[in-house]
Design a protein around this motif. Structure first.
Motif, PDB file in Angstrom:
ATOM      1  N   ILE A 194      -8.872 -30.724 -17.556  1.00 36.09           N
ATOM      2  CA  ILE A 194      -8.511 -31.179 -18.901  1.00 36.09           C
ATOM      3  C   ILE A 194      -9.720 -31.011 -19.816  1.00 36.09           C
ATOM      4  CG2 ILE A 194      -7.823 -33.170 -20.294  1.00 36.09           C
ATOM      5  CD1 ILE A 194      -6.328 -34.215 -17.823  1.00 36.09           C
ATOM      6  N   LEU A 195      -9.527 -30.334 -20.941  1.00 32.21           N
ATOM      7  CA  LEU A 195     -10.619 -30.120 -21.883  1.00 32.21           C
ATOM      8  C   LEU A 195     -11.069 -31.462 -22.459  1.00 32.21           C
ATOM      9  CD1 LEU A 195     -12.453 -28.158 -23.400  1.00 32.21           C
ATOM     10  CD2 LEU A 195     -10.645 -27.955 -25.145  1.00 32.21           C
ATOM     11  N   THR A 196     -12.344 -31.785 -22.279  1.00 31.16           N
ATOM     12  CA  THR A 196     -12.868 -33.103 -22.641  1.00 31.16           C
ATOM     13  C   THR A 196     -14.169 -32.961 -23.410  1.00 31.16           C
ATOM     14  OG1 THR A 196     -11.876 -34.070 -20.645  1.00 31.16           O
ATOM     15  CG2 THR A 196     -13.626 -35.329 -21.731  1.00 31.16           C
ATOM     16  N   PHE A 197     -14.238 -33.659 -24.538  1.00 29.94           N
ATOM     17  CA  PHE A 197     -15.461 -33.755 -25.330  1.00 29.94           C
ATOM     18  C   PHE A 197     -15.886 -35.216 -25.368  1.00 29.94           C
ATOM     19  CE2 PHE A 197     -13.222 -30.036 -27.020  1.00 29.94           C
ATOM     20  CZ  PHE A 197     -14.213 -29.065 -26.913  1.00 29.94           C
ATOM     21  N   THR A 198     -17.005 -35.508 -24.746  1.00 25.72           N
ATOM     22  CA  THR A 198     -17.489 -36.880 -24.682  1.00 25.72           C
ATOM     23  C   THR A 198     -18.182 -37.257 -25.989  1.00 25.72           C
ATOM     24  OG1 THR A 198     -19.649 -36.261 -23.814  1.00 25.72           O
ATOM     25  CG2 THR A 198     -17.873 -36.612 -22.202  1.00 25.72           C
ATOM     26  N   ALA A 199     -18.540 -38.543 -26.093  1.00 29.42           N
ATOM     27  CA  ALA A 199     -19.317 -38.999 -27.244  1.00 29.42           C
ATOM     28  C   ALA A 199     -20.649 -38.272 -27.322  1.00 29.42           C
ATOM     29  CB  ALA A 199     -19.525 -40.507 -27.153  1.00 29.42           C
ATOM     30  N   THR A 200     -21.234 -37.981 -26.167  1.00 33.79           N
ATOM     31  CA  THR A 200     -22.489 -37.221 -26.139  1.00 33.79           C
ATOM     32  C   THR A 200     -22.293 -35.806 -26.666  1.00 33.79           C
ATOM     33  OG1 THR A 200     -23.290 -38.523 -24.265  1.00 33.79           O
ATOM     34  CG2 THR A 200     -24.355 -36.403 -24.656  1.00 33.79           C
ATOM     35  N   ASP A 201     -21.191 -35.180 -26.296  1.00 38.14           N
ATOM     36  CA  ASP A 201     -20.891 -33.843 -26.815  1.00 38.14           C
ATOM     37  C   ASP A 201     -20.834 -33.852 -28.339  1.00 38.14           C
ATOM     38  OD1 ASP A 201     -20.671 -32.652 -24.282  1.00 38.14           O
ATOM     39  OD2 ASP A 201     -18.549 -33.203 -24.125  1.00 38.14           O
ATOM     40  N   ILE A 202     -20.236 -34.896 -28.895  1.00 44.74           N
ATOM     41  CA  ILE A 202     -20.113 -34.997 -30.352  1.00 44.74           C
ATOM     42  C   ILE A 202     -21.494 -35.108 -30.988  1.00 44.74           C
ATOM     43  CG2 ILE A 202     -19.308 -36.487 -32.232  1.00 44.74           C
ATOM     44  CD1 ILE A 202     -16.860 -37.130 -30.458  1.00 44.74           C
ATOM     45  N   LYS A 203     -22.361 -35.910 -30.391  1.00 42.82           N
ATOM     46  CA  LYS A 203     -23.709 -36.082 -30.955  1.00 42.82           C
ATOM     47  C   LYS A 203     -24.522 -34.788 -30.837  1.00 42.82           C
ATOM     48  CE  LYS A 203     -22.756 -40.321 -31.875  1.00 42.82           C
ATOM     49  NZ  LYS A 203     -22.301 -40.651 -33.248  1.00 42.82           N
ATOM     50  N   GLU A 204     -24.330 -34.061 -29.732  1.00 39.81           N
ATOM     51  CA  GLU A 204     -25.118 -32.842 -29.510  1.00 39.81           C
ATOM     52  C   GLU A 204     -24.575 -31.640 -30.283  1.00 39.81           C
ATOM     53  OE1 GLU A 204     -25.191 -32.312 -25.294  1.00 39.81           O
ATOM     54  OE2 GLU A 204     -26.780 -33.806 -24.987  1.00 39.81           O
ATOM     55  N   MET A 205     -23.254 -31.508 -30.341  1.00 36.02           N
ATOM     56  CA  MET A 205     -22.646 -30.327 -30.945  1.00 36.02           C
ATOM     57  C   MET A 205     -22.268 -30.529 -32.403  1.00 36.02           C
ATOM     58  SD  MET A 205     -20.113 -29.492 -27.720  1.00 36.02           S
ATOM     59  CE  MET A 205     -19.113 -28.405 -28.711  1.00 36.02           C
ATOM     60  N   GLY A 206     -22.011 -31.792 -32.764  1.00 32.98           N
ATOM     61  CA  GLY A 206     -21.467 -32.083 -34.079  1.00 32.98           C
ATOM     62  C   GLY A 206     -19.947 -32.132 -34.023  1.00 32.98           C
ATOM     63  N   ILE A 207     -19.364 -33.055 -34.765  1.00 28.98           N
ATOM     64  CA  ILE A 207     -17.915 -33.251 -34.678  1.00 28.98           C
ATOM     65  C   ILE A 207     -17.153 -32.038 -35.196  1.00 28.98           C
ATOM     66  CG2 ILE A 207     -17.780 -34.433 -36.916  1.00 28.98           C
ATOM     67  CD1 ILE A 207     -15.664 -35.140 -33.727  1.00 28.98           C
TER      68      ILE A 207
END
Length: 304
Positions: A194-207
């Motif tokens: 399942i494609l998952t974007f964690t809270a850390t992904d958001i902080k690192e990649m940008g929303i």
């Protein structure tokens, strides 16, 4: 974007043990939801709340029933009625906006919507995966299970609610903002890719990049309808304190608005849940107000 919006209040509180979340739909209304949508040019029909026959008993609210699941019969019966209401909205060519209430209501909302799509996609904005079943759940709270149930994992009468079998394919699901997963949920996500974007992904990649990838994935999957299920605990508790299971490290209000703007621009979203607002845990209806401020961007609000 479908400009004909049905507001359906789902005053569900049986999927978890804390009282007050059944007042969520009205608190969102009081925060100015209808006015916000009409300002964006939406034709809004508020169809009221599903709640009348479901009476909350504060003394016996947390009774484990079938297979160790909390308030099983109430959750099932409520979702049967909600699925029918949502089904009717889609049949009339309108955009169902379901106000919660706890997240177990998504069993019914997705069941009602999925009747009309052969390849429906789901974006799950949440601090949690909601991918437990009775075996993996540490609590038996069904609000931690609706996405799994919609994917075919769970009690047969919930999986087959409204119409038989799986409502959404694993590859058509995107999780965004998760930061509190149970061990069984982590395993389930990996096993089913399942494609998952964690809270850390958001902080690192940008929303904005996260949303671009989420939308791109679902376009590649050629989904024919897209349901957005937004739990206010996807935002940080500083923004949305009035929710039952807050987790630090969530999105800012601005990040949530950027995410909704990307979805608006994609013109893919066909229905939405807005859930887990609990005014009894809130500060001057702040969480409901942030919910409205977030949702309005899905319907075209801009900062300029």
């Amino acid at each position: 974007m479908n400009h004909k919006v049905d507001i359906i209040g789902a005053s569900m509180c049986f999927g978890q043990p804390k009282l007050g979340v059944d007042f969520g739909p009205d608190s969102i209304r009081y925060a100015g939801l209808v006015e916000a949508l009409e300002t964006q040019g939406m034709n809004v029909d508020d169809r009221g709340n599903i709640s009348g026959q479901y009476k909350v008993d504060p003394v016996h609210h947390s009774v484990k029933e079938e297979a160790g699941l909390l308030n099983f019969e109430e959750v099932k019966d409520f979702n049967i009625e909600l699925a029918e209401e949502v089904d009717n909205s889609v049949e009339l060519g309108r955009f169902p906006l379901i106000l919660g209430g706890d997240h177990s209501l998504s069993i019914g909302s997705i069941a009602g919507i999925s009747s009309y799509y052969e390849n429906m996609g789901v974006i799950w904005f949440d601090a949690h995966g909601d991918l437990n079943d009775s075996g993996s759940s540490p609590s038996g709270n069904i609000h931690g299970m609706p996405l799994a149930i919609s994917c075919g994992l769970g009690h047969d009468s919930l999986v087959n609610l409204h119409h038989p079998d799986v409502k959404v394919k694993h590859e058509n699901v995107v999780l965004i903002g998760v930061r509190d997963l149970d061990a069984g949920e982590r395993e389930y996500i990996k096993d089913n890719n399942i494609l998952t974007f964690t809270a850390t992904d958001i902080k690192e990649m940008g929303i904005a990049e996260v949303m671009k990838r989420a939308v791109g994935h679902l376009k590649e999957r050629e989904v024919d309808g897209l349901h957005l299920s937004l739990d206010v605990d996807a935002l940080d508790p500083i923004e949305t304190p009035g929710t039952g299971t807050p987790v630090d490290g969530g999105m800012t209000l601005l990040e949530s608005q950027v995410a909704m703007s990307v979805l608006y621009d994609s013109d893919m979203v066909t229905s939405m849940d807005l859930v887990e607002v609990n005014p009894l845990l809130d500060n001057k209806n702040m969480t409901a107000e942030k919910a409205v401020e977030t949702a309005s961007f899905l319907f075209g609000r801009k900062q300029l």
